[in-house]
Design an enzyme around this catalytic site. Structure first.
Site, PDB file in Angstrom:
ATOM      1  N   ASP A   1       0.440  -1.294   0.020  1.00  0.00           N
ATOM      2  CA  ASP A   1       0.054  -0.346   0.039  1.00  0.00           C
ATOM      3  C   ASP A   1       1.286   1.850  -0.077  1.00  0.00           C
ATOM      4  O   ASP A   1       2.275   1.646   0.762  1.00  0.00           O
ATOM      5  CB  ASP A   1      -0.900   0.185   1.512  1.00  0.00           C
ATOM      6  CG  ASP A   1      -1.882   1.254   1.588  1.00  0.00           C
ATOM      7  OD1 ASP A   1      -2.446   1.051   0.418  1.00  0.00           O
ATOM      8  OD2 ASP A   1      -1.068   2.038   2.463  1.00  0.00           O
TER       9      ASP A   1
ATOM     10  N   GLU B   1       1.454  -0.359  -4.845  1.00  0.00           N
ATOM     11  CA  GLU B   1       0.847   0.401  -5.083  1.00  0.00           C
ATOM     12  C   GLU B   1       1.581   1.537  -5.619  1.00  0.00           C
ATOM     13  O   GLU B   1       1.888   2.639  -4.453  1.00  0.00           O
ATOM     14  CB  GLU B   1      -0.752   0.743  -4.343  1.00  0.00           C
ATOM     15  CG  GLU B   1      -1.282   1.844  -4.027  1.00  0.00           C
ATOM     16  CD  GLU B   1      -2.423   2.328  -2.889  1.00  0.00           C
ATOM     17  OE1 GLU B   1      -3.526   2.499  -3.114  1.00  0.00           O
ATOM     18  OE2 GLU B   1      -2.155   2.238  -1.821  1.00  0.00           O
TER      19      GLU B   1
END
Length: 707
Positions: free
Chosen positions: A344, A380
């Site tokens: 993330d 990401e």
């Protein structure tokens, strides 16, 4: 008094050896560290850790067994101006805890200041309101468990939430719904296998904490992007208990998925922790060694740098913070048998000074690590800091969530002008993003929808977000949805709009499965899951976010369509090439890919840059895959023709000349309202034949013989 031996500084955390338990905690700033043991009645026993080596405080306690609850109190300077927040009044979680029992019960004692006057220090004891670390038994019968090791080009990813996937599944026993055991249930695994899924990408399962402000609004952090412990599986996802049972249940889930040939990828949040900004609670890292674990503002060490939008950023310049990340990753691979990670806001991990740096220590550590470098690594590739959008800029080992793929495909099918060139690039594997760094098409994780944003059903049903249930006056969530409601907002009964929406869903799914790269499905999209227009359901632990399995029957044709696409992709390597298209003309052969106008002629520069162009044909040469198979054999396939029409009107395509193929048969047409029904073999169409393509539709034709 308990007997305490010196023990060893490594491994960090609590390690049971069958006789007793070693406890080890890093803190460079501490003057003294107390280990706090809690019995079943909640009574606390404090024990000074007797040894410190290299800022690691440690001790060994004979007779301490699995199930023992514990925490730490760290004595040292409380000097926020210098970045230090030690306070023995705060019970602290172990950064290396393997299991945690209980949850944070929000109270003023968890904070370092008085709510009524933040300038006044608060040293109240936080232990009654804190969860506790748990000593675990690390042993588990893995049997003959083997990681599936599915190559990227054969991978189909299914993004799922442990709780949301199974909370409403009628075949999962009620006590197992929303848990690791529920995800491992045969009915759920059968569904995944039927979809052709080779990997589940689980939204955060590291122990996380719902934010104080969110709980005060009567909501919770459903998604889980607020980690407090990087080695502990989230305890409320366990159906069997929280005294270490969550570890065993997680392992059993991984084992069951592996037996079905499905890899387990974890969505991990190493960019920040649940302690928030300088006004956040003291739960672990802040009280242990704030300056080592967090990025502090150079001009005012009371404040934290925030590249994440969550109040703090983990200090990847610190060797101890980096060690925590790497130890966590290795633990999940070696002890929990997971197969990869999706990072993330990964750009935040690459910030050594301020800019995102491809040569940062974090990437160097990953590259040289013999364990982590061999599993799937998905970035990401953005954060919220300056220059944080880094799609295409990660190192060669890495794959990336391709946000440009999502945006381009959405724009194209909603009819945006001038989108044809980029759509073609994304369909062909995004070589413009990945080829120059030595990567291949599989560096692109292709997705149209994910947890963050509209579901597929909502993407074609809403022009605007509808997040009122989040209690933020619809201010949260992006306004850049690139969606189209097909003529009316929200649920409708108009058969024309309903039919168009269904066709658009098939367009998105077909594009996803015939694009070069790795396709990723969002859980529930295969059965038309809706969030009622909510594009930021991070706080909705309810029917808004849970997969509605009652849709299986009314959406059976959509489910069958997805299964057909997955099988089609699996059977035809021309749609999952390991190398980029060359576009060249090998001697005596037709090129590997050719872009054609609806008239059947090769596209010119003017065709590409015509702002109104929304239709094209794509020839994929199955004889020119130009890559070896697993045993060195030459891979070939049928040749295919994609007819793509994003116009609001029907378009007539002329089949290209005989050099591309002597004849063509229709395989799939997204305009078919009942795509799963069996039909007699399609008519063979000859070169030059005219084919009508319905507005906003896509057809796949197979060559009757190789050119």
């Amino acid at each position: 008094m308990r007997e305490v031996w010196p023990g060893e500084p490594y491994p960090l955390g609590a390690t049971w050896d069958g006789v007793g338990t070693s406890f080890s905690l890093f803190s460079e700033v501490a003057d003294r560290v107390e280990l706090c043991l809690f019995d079943d009645a909640g009574e606390e026993t404090r024990i000074d850790l007797p040894e410190v080596d290299g800022f690691v405080w440690h001790g060994y306690l004979p007779g301490v067994m699995p199930g023992q609850r514990y925490g730490y109190r760290v004595h040292g300077p409380y000097d926020p101006a210098a970045g230090h927040h030690c306070d023995p009044g705060k019970l602290l979680l172990d950064p290396y805890a393997k299991a945690i029992e209980g949850e944070v019960r929000w109270d003023q004692s968890l904070f370092a200041y008085q709510f009524t006057d933040p300038s006044k220090r608060n040293s109240d004891d936080s232990a009654p309101y804190m969860p506790k670390n748990v000593v675990i038994n690390p042993f588990f019968d893995w049997g003959d468990d083997r990681p599936p090791r599915t190559p990227y080009h054969e991978t189909v990813i299914y993004e799922a939430h442990v709780r949301g996937l199974t909370m409403r599944h009628p075949e999962v026993p009620e006590e197992q719904r929303g848990t690791y055991a529920g995800l491992a249930h045969p009915a759920v695994i059968e569904h995944l296998v039927g979809l052709g899924v080779t990997a589940v990408e689980l939204m955060p399962v590291h122990q996380f904490v719902p934010e104080h402000a969110m709980v005060a609004r009567g909501l919770t952090n459903y998604w889980g992007y607020n980690t407090i412990s990087f080695l502990a599986p989230h305890n409320t996802y366990s159906s069997s208990g929280q005294r270490g049972q969550q570890v065993l249940e997680f392992k059993a889930m991984v084992k069951a998925l592996h037996q079905a040939g499905i890899e387990v990828i974890l969505d991990v949040v190493y960019n920040h922790t649940a302690e928030g900004d300088h006004m956040g609670p003291t739960l672990a890292y802040r009280g242990i060694d704030n300056a080592s674990y967090y990025r502090l503002l150079d001009t005012d060490k009371r404040l934290l740098l925030d590249y994440t939008g969550c109040g703090n950023s983990l200090n990847v310049r610190s060797p101890h913070a980096l060690q925590l990340i790497m130890d966590s990753l290795r633990y999940w691979v070696m002890e929990m048998h997971v197969d990869g990670f999706r990072f993330d806001l990964a750009a935040a991990l690459a910030r050594e000074l301020h800019d995102v740096d491809r040569l940062s220590a974090f990437f160097d550590l990953i590259q040289q690590d013999p364990v982590i470098s061999q599993v799937k690594l998905i970035a990401e590739p953005w954060d919220v800091g300056p220059g944080g959008y880094q799609v295409g800029n990660f190192p060669p080992l890495w794959t990336e969530w391709n946000g440009k793929y999502r945006d381009s495909v959405r724009d194209f099918w909603r009819g945006s002008p001038s989108g044809l060139p980029e759509f073609a690039s994304r369909l062909a594997g995004s070589s413009d993003l990945y080829a120059t760094s030595g990567r291949r098409p599989v560096a692109s994780i292709n997705f149209v929808t994910c947890h963050d944003g509209f579901t597929l059903a909502d993407l074609v049903s809403y022009d605007h977000k509808h997040n009122e249930a989040n209690a933020e006056n619809n201010r949260d969530g992006t306004d850049d949805n690139r969606s189209w409601n097909c003529g009316a907002e929200g649920p409708v009964e108009d058969p024309a709009i309903v039919g168009l929406r269904r066709r658009q869903r098939r367009n998105f799914l077909t594009t996803l499965f015939v694009s070069q790269g790795v396709p990723m499905l969002l859980h529930g999209d295969e059965i038309g899951r809706t969030q009622r227009g909510n594009n930021n359901a991070y706080c909705q632990d309810n029917e808004v976010s849970w997969v509605d399995w009652s849709l299986l029957r009314p959406e059976s044709e959509l489910l069958d369509f997805v299964r057909t696409l997955a099988r089609f992709r699996r059977e035809h390597p021309v749609f999952r090439r390991r190398r980029f298209f060359l576009g060249r003309v090998p001697e005596g052969d037709v090129r590997d890919i050719v872009w054609l106008t609806p008239s059947g002629k090769e596209m010119t520069s003017g065709d590409w840059h015509s702002g109104f162009g929304k239709a094209m044909a794509v020839f994929l040469n199955g004889e020119a895959i130009s890559e070896p198979g697993p045993r060195g054999e030459r891979i070939t396939d049928d040749s295919f023709l994609l007819l793509v029409n994003a116009h609001h009107e029907n378009v007539t395509f002329a089949l290209p000349g005989p050099e591309f193929g002597p004849g063509w048969q229709a395989v799939l047409d997204t305009a078919d309202e009942h795509p799963g029904q069996r039909r007699s073999p399609a008519e063979v169409r000859r070169p030059g034949a005219l084919i009508a393509a319905t507005s906003r539709s896509m057809q796949i034709l197979r060559s009757t013989a190789r050119p």
